[in-house]
Motif scaffolding. Structure first.
Motif, PDB file in Angstrom:
ATOM      1  N   ARG A 155      27.046  44.458  22.727  1.00  0.00           N
ATOM      2  CA  ARG A 155      27.193  43.070  23.175  1.00  0.00           C
ATOM      3  C   ARG A 155      28.005  42.267  22.162  1.00  0.00           C
ATOM      4  O   ARG A 155      28.834  41.432  22.533  1.00  0.00           O
ATOM      5  N   GLY A 156      27.746  42.501  20.880  1.00  0.00           N
ATOM      6  CA  GLY A 156      28.518  41.798  19.871  1.00  0.00           C
ATOM      7  C   GLY A 156      29.995  42.145  19.929  1.00  0.00           C
ATOM      8  O   GLY A 156      30.855  41.268  19.792  1.00  0.00           O
ATOM      9  N   ALA A 157      30.274  43.430  20.133  1.00  0.00           N
ATOM     10  CA  ALA A 157      31.679  43.846  20.219  1.00  0.00           C
ATOM     11  C   ALA A 157      32.355  43.236  21.442  1.00  0.00           C
ATOM     12  O   ALA A 157      33.503  42.777  21.377  1.00  0.00           O
ATOM     13  N   VAL A 158      31.633  43.217  22.568  1.00  0.00           N
ATOM     14  CA  VAL A 158      32.219  42.648  23.783  1.00  0.00           C
ATOM     15  C   VAL A 158      32.394  41.142  23.640  1.00  0.00           C
ATOM     16  O   VAL A 158      33.382  40.565  24.097  1.00  0.00           O
ATOM     17  N   ALA A 159      31.397  40.479  22.989  1.00  0.00           N
ATOM     18  CA  ALA A 159      31.490  39.028  22.816  1.00  0.00           C
ATOM     19  C   ALA A 159      32.685  38.653  21.953  1.00  0.00           C
ATOM     20  O   ALA A 159      33.242  37.552  22.084  1.00  0.00           O
ATOM     21  N   ALA A 165      42.590  38.866  27.250  1.00  0.00           N
ATOM     22  CA  ALA A 165      43.324  39.876  26.484  1.00  0.00           C
ATOM     23  C   ALA A 165      43.001  41.275  26.997  1.00  0.00           C
ATOM     24  O   ALA A 165      43.892  42.137  27.088  1.00  0.00           O
ATOM     25  N   VAL A 166      41.722  41.515  27.345  1.00  0.00           N
ATOM     26  CA  VAL A 166      41.333  42.830  27.870  1.00  0.00           C
ATOM     27  C   VAL A 166      42.032  43.087  29.196  1.00  0.00           C
ATOM     28  O   VAL A 166      42.545  44.192  29.448  1.00  0.00           O
ATOM     29  N   GLN A 167      42.054  42.079  30.062  1.00  0.00           N
ATOM     30  CA  GLN A 167      42.715  42.259  31.348  1.00  0.00           C
ATOM     31  C   GLN A 167      44.219  42.476  31.178  1.00  0.00           C
ATOM     32  O   GLN A 167      44.817  43.291  31.886  1.00  0.00           O
ATOM     33  N   ASP A 168      44.819  41.743  30.231  1.00  0.00           N
ATOM     34  CA  ASP A 168      46.240  41.986  29.958  1.00  0.00           C
ATOM     35  C   ASP A 168      46.469  43.411  29.460  1.00  0.00           C
ATOM     36  O   ASP A 168      47.439  44.072  29.853  1.00  0.00           O
ATOM     37  N   ARG A 309      38.125  41.144  38.304  1.00  0.00           N
ATOM     38  CA  ARG A 309      36.699  40.968  38.616  1.00  0.00           C
ATOM     39  C   ARG A 309      35.925  42.249  38.349  1.00  0.00           C
ATOM     40  O   ARG A 309      34.761  42.210  37.912  1.00  0.00           O
ATOM     41  N   ALA A 310      36.548  43.386  38.603  1.00  0.00           N
ATOM     42  CA  ALA A 310      35.858  44.664  38.395  1.00  0.00           C
ATOM     43  C   ALA A 310      35.539  44.868  36.914  1.00  0.00           C
ATOM     44  O   ALA A 310      34.449  45.353  36.566  1.00  0.00           O
ATOM     45  N   TRP A 311      36.471  44.479  36.026  1.00  0.00           N
ATOM     46  CA  TRP A 311      36.199  44.622  34.591  1.00  0.00           C
ATOM     47  C   TRP A 311      35.013  43.764  34.166  1.00  0.00           C
ATOM     48  O   TRP A 311      34.112  44.229  33.473  1.00  0.00           O
ATOM     49  N   ILE A 312      34.993  42.503  34.608  1.00  0.00           N
ATOM     50  CA  ILE A 312      33.899  41.606  34.221  1.00  0.00           C
ATOM     51  C   ILE A 312      32.577  42.099  34.794  1.00  0.00           C
ATOM     52  O   ILE A 312      31.544  42.116  34.107  1.00  0.00           O
ATOM     53  N   THR A 313      32.589  42.525  36.047  1.00  0.00           N
ATOM     54  CA  THR A 313      31.360  43.011  36.672  1.00  0.00           C
ATOM     55  C   THR A 313      30.861  44.280  35.988  1.00  0.00           C
ATOM     56  O   THR A 313      29.665  44.421  35.707  1.00  0.00           O
ATOM     57  N   LEU A 314      31.783  45.199  35.714  1.00  0.00           N
ATOM     58  CA  LEU A 314      31.402  46.442  35.046  1.00  0.00           C
ATOM     59  C   LEU A 314      30.852  46.168  33.654  1.00  0.00           C
ATOM     60  O   LEU A 314      29.842  46.736  33.245  1.00  0.00           O
ATOM     61  N   ARG A 315      31.525  45.274  32.911  1.00  0.00           N
ATOM     62  CA  ARG A 315      31.070  44.932  31.562  1.00  0.00           C
ATOM     63  C   ARG A 315      29.660  44.357  31.586  1.00  0.00           C
ATOM     64  O   ARG A 315      28.781  44.801  30.842  1.00  0.00           O
TER      65      ARG A 315
END
Length: 427
Positions: A155-159, A165-168, A309-315
């Motif tokens: 969670r810390g790494a994702v935060a 930037a991830v989507q780009d 949306r798939a990246w955010i949902t998966l994360r």
């Protein structure tokens, strides 16, 4: 000679232990100063009385020697931290003046005697972490704790990451690995593998089976088709008989395709797939069509929005599952950690591999980052203010240094007494 409290702007934390050391320093300074005052009083009393009786000469000599020893040691101790009485005496205030040299010397000492020492190399060579880590990790409560730490770290790494930037980055990877390469040779190779392994026959069987079932349950569709296409003067009975005949022949044909693995329809599918694979390899028009389809697919804004949306949902789903102790993912992680602990204790090959990698990592860290780690000492000391450092270090070790003053008073008194006694005996 007055005791110096811990400076408010000290580079070191004002912990309760530091405050207690400061109080102890003040007490010991008071004891040393009190002893000097006592010796001075004794000297002042004994000096005029020594003419009355020779014994007072011995008392005066002892007091005089004690004062000399006390003052000399006070000077030596004080000169470490500041200039005695504020006088610009050479080679005093050693710590404030030589602070940077002290940091460099301390850095060199730590590097040579700890990181580059034979003891450190022996410790690295004998490093064994696999069995200890396995013994701790195979206990399920410890594995649950480790899984919780992994979830927190994730969670810390994702935060710390930026979703945009991830989507780009995902779009760049998609562009580089999916959009830019030519799909035609890859798809042709896939089709050729499908044909070689006869994997497409299951799809053909599925299509024929469902088509046959649908045709069998919808005979009226044939009747309606025949009526729409037959002349108006055609009798209804003829249309019905023709529709029934077509329906029966269609079912018979589909049954033949279903039963005969070498049916002409199956061979037609094989030939069409083989031609398609060949065209995707060699026909420019077919390759251009595939590339247009690919470009249109990835240029679709709805597809891009769905990917974001798939990246955010998966994360969010993965993080929630990792943190939920009742989730299948969390339990699987705990089970995997327990199994890893068991293997670390019972698998000699895995133990040797983990211990070897740990030794290599420790050796690499010592050789590559040792100078950088010890360099922190020199850099940190260089940032300290000289006066602050001297005051703080005096509070750290000054209490013990006050015993030098006390011992100097005692040794000086004994030396003065011995010298006076020897002189009286000789002369």
């Amino acid at each position: 000679m007055a005791p110096s409290p811990i400076p408010a702007d000290s580079p070191f934390p004002l912990t309760p232990a530091a405050l207690e050391r400061a109080a102890g320093l003040r007490r010991m300074k008071a004891v040393a100063l009190g002893l000097l005052i006592v010796l001075a009083v004794v000297f002042a009393v004994a000096f005029p009385l020594q003419r009355m009786h020779p014994a007072w000469g011995f008392v005066r000599a002892a007091a005089e020697g004690g004062m000399v020893g006390a003052l000399a040691d006070w000077f030596a101790v004080t000169a470490l931290f500041r200039r005695p009485l504020g006088l610009p005496i050479p080679h005093t205030a050693l710590i404030p003046e030589k602070k940077d040299q002290l940091g460099a010397a301390l850095t060199e000492f730590v590097q040579e005697n700890f990181l580059d020492s034979d003891v450190a190399r022996e410790k690295v060579a004998g490093l064994q972490v696999a069995r200890a880590a396995g013994g701790w990790l195979r206990e399920r409560p410890h594995a649950v704790q480790a899984a919780g730490e992994i979830a927190m770290a994730a969670r810390g790494a994702v935060a710390a990451t930026d979703d945009d930037a991830v989507q780009d980055l995902l779009q760049q990877l998609m562009q580089r690995h999916m959009v830019e390469p030519d799909w035609s040779p890859t798809l042709a190779g896939v089709l050729e593998d499908v044909l070689a392994g006869r994997h497409h026959e299951k799809v053909v069987d599925l299509v024929v089976e469902h088509t046959g079932d649908w045709v069998a349950t919808h005979p009226e569709m044939f009747l309606e088709t025949v009526r729409r296409r037959s002349p108006e003067w055609s009798p209804d009975l003829v249309d019905r008989l023709l529709a029934e005949r077509l329906h029966a022949e269609t079912l018979k044909y589909l049954a033949g395709v279903r039963a005969d693995r070498d049916h002409e329809a199956r061979r037609s599918v094989d030939d069409w797939l083989a031609r398609l694979a060949g065209n995707m390899r060699d026909d420019p028009a077919t390759r251009a069509s595939v590339e247009r389809f690919k470009a249109d697919l990835f240029a679709d804004e709805q597809l891009r929005a769905w990917a974001g949306r798939a990246w955010i949902t998966l994360r969010d789903s993965l993080l929630a599952a990792l943190e939920d102790q009742d989730s299948d993912l969390h339990r699987a992680l705990v089970d995997a950690l327990v199994d890893l602990g068991v293997r670390l204790q019972e698998d000699p090959a895995l133990q040797a591999s983990v211990d070897g990698r740990a030794r290599a990592a420790a050796s690499y860290a010592l050789s590559s980052y040792g100078p950088a780690l010890t360099g922190v000492i020199e850099e940190t000391v260089a940032r300290w203010d000289g006066r602050q450092t001297a005051d703080t270090l005096e509070n750290l070790v000054g209490r013990d240094l006050q015993f030098i003053r006390i011992n100097g008073s005692v040794v000086g008194a004994l030396a003065g007494l011995a010298i006076h006694t020897l002189a009286s005996l000789v002369f």
